[in-house]
Design a protein around this motif. Structure first.
Motif, PDB file in Angstrom:
ATOM      1  N   THR A   6       0.680  -1.272  -0.055  1.00 40.16           N
ATOM      2  CA  THR A   6       0.059   0.020  -0.034  1.00 40.16           C
ATOM      3  C   THR A   6       0.755   1.244  -0.082  1.00 40.16           C
ATOM      4  O   THR A   6       0.225   2.308  -0.332  1.00 40.16           O
ATOM      5  N   GLY A   7       2.195   1.024   0.268  1.00 41.36           N
ATOM      6  CA  GLY A   7       2.918   2.224   0.399  1.00 41.36           C
ATOM      7  C   GLY A   7       3.031   2.726   1.717  1.00 41.36           C
ATOM      8  O   GLY A   7       3.673   3.982   1.923  1.00 41.36           O
ATOM      9  N   LYS A   8       2.354   2.267   2.712  1.00 40.64           N
ATOM     10  CA  LYS A   8       2.164   2.997   4.237  1.00 40.64           C
ATOM     11  C   LYS A   8       3.015   1.833   5.055  1.00 40.64           C
ATOM     12  O   LYS A   8       2.983   0.715   4.742  1.00 40.64           O
ATOM     13  N   ILE A   9       3.189   2.385   6.152  1.00 38.55           N
ATOM     14  CA  ILE A   9       3.855   1.683   7.121  1.00 38.55           C
ATOM     15  C   ILE A   9       3.057   0.458   7.691  1.00 38.55           C
ATOM     16  O   ILE A   9       1.878   0.707   7.655  1.00 38.55           O
ATOM     17  N   GLY A  10       3.510  -0.669   7.812  1.00 39.30           N
ATOM     18  CA  GLY A  10       2.675  -1.899   8.478  1.00 39.30           C
ATOM     19  C   GLY A  10       2.404  -2.620   7.294  1.00 39.30           C
ATOM     20  O   GLY A  10       1.714  -3.723   7.519  1.00 39.30           O
ATOM     21  N   ASP A  11       2.766  -2.652   5.960  1.00 38.79           N
ATOM     22  CA  ASP A  11       2.556  -3.337   4.695  1.00 38.79           C
ATOM     23  C   ASP A  11       2.948  -4.796   5.023  1.00 38.79           C
ATOM     24  O   ASP A  11       2.381  -5.855   4.463  1.00 38.79           O
ATOM     25  N   GLY A  12       4.049  -4.968   5.844  1.00 38.16           N
ATOM     26  CA  GLY A  12       4.433  -6.344   6.054  1.00 38.16           C
ATOM     27  C   GLY A  12       5.773  -6.921   5.735  1.00 38.16           C
ATOM     28  O   GLY A  12       6.620  -5.840   5.459  1.00 38.16           O
ATOM     29  N   LYS A  13       6.215  -7.981   5.920  1.00 38.24           N
ATOM     30  CA  LYS A  13       7.401  -8.561   5.475  1.00 38.24           C
ATOM     31  C   LYS A  13       7.349  -9.824   4.669  1.00 38.24           C
ATOM     32  O   LYS A  13       6.209 -10.744   4.912  1.00 38.24           O
ATOM     33  N   ILE A  14       8.289 -10.205   4.031  1.00 37.54           N
ATOM     34  CA  ILE A  14       8.507 -11.521   3.159  1.00 37.54           C
ATOM     35  C   ILE A  14       9.760 -12.351   3.713  1.00 37.54           C
ATOM     36  O   ILE A  14      10.723 -11.499   3.678  1.00 37.54           O
ATOM     37  N   PHE A  15       9.590 -13.354   4.009  1.00 40.14           N
ATOM     38  CA  PHE A  15      10.714 -14.239   4.427  1.00 40.14           C
ATOM     39  C   PHE A  15      10.665 -15.439   3.586  1.00 40.14           C
ATOM     40  O   PHE A  15      10.021 -16.105   3.300  1.00 40.14           O
ATOM     41  N   VAL A  16      12.182 -15.553   3.069  1.00 34.89           N
ATOM     42  CA  VAL A  16      12.355 -16.877   2.089  1.00 34.89           C
ATOM     43  C   VAL A  16      13.425 -17.610   2.766  1.00 34.89           C
ATOM     44  O   VAL A  16      14.369 -17.009   3.152  1.00 34.89           O
ATOM     45  N   TYR A  17      13.116 -18.824   2.939  1.00 33.23           N
ATOM     46  CA  TYR A  17      13.990 -19.655   3.275  1.00 33.23           C
ATOM     47  C   TYR A  17      14.163 -21.211   2.823  1.00 33.23           C
ATOM     48  O   TYR A  17      13.000 -21.541   2.275  1.00 33.23           O
TER      49      TYR A  17
END
Length: 112
Positions: free
Chosen positions: A83-94
């Motif tokens: 969304t371009g705003k704080i709190g959009d999240g994170k992506i983790f690749v493992y």
């Protein structure tokens, strides 16, 4: 093989699911979670009393995929969840060591 885990805003779930479906992802696991990052929660009013919401509701998605499809999966999640705003999240690749389909015993890429 890789496991892609993403923590996103709840209202973006349908958009992300549609985006992953468009690139051929056949299965995802969705979990309702709570947490905080830089957002650090917020304050709310309830019946005139102010209280702090430390942990914000989020959605955690998990997608098991082959190494050659990781970039497409990550890009689809970023485009759909952003969304371009704080709190959009994170992506983790493992790394994912092994996958086994319980019903058939198929292994790794065949099990996906």
């Amino acid at each position: 093989m890789k496991m892609v885990a993403a923590v996103i805003k709840p209202f973006k779930l349908d958009d992300v699911r549609d985006a992953l479906s468009e690139i051929g992802v056949q299965g995802i696991t969705v979990t309702e979670v709570k947490g905080f990052g830089r957002q650090k929660g917020h304050t709310e009013l309830y019946r005139g009393a102010e209280y702090v919401v430390d942990f914000l509701p989020k959605i955690k998605l998990e997608v098991a995929t082959t190494d050659d499809r990781v970039d497409a999966v990550v890009e689809a999640i970023m485009q759909a969840a952003g969304t371009g705003k704080i709190g959009d999240g994170k992506i983790f690749v493992y790394a994912l060591e092994q996958v086994i389909r319980i019903r058939t015993g198929e292994l790794d890429g065949d099990a996906l």
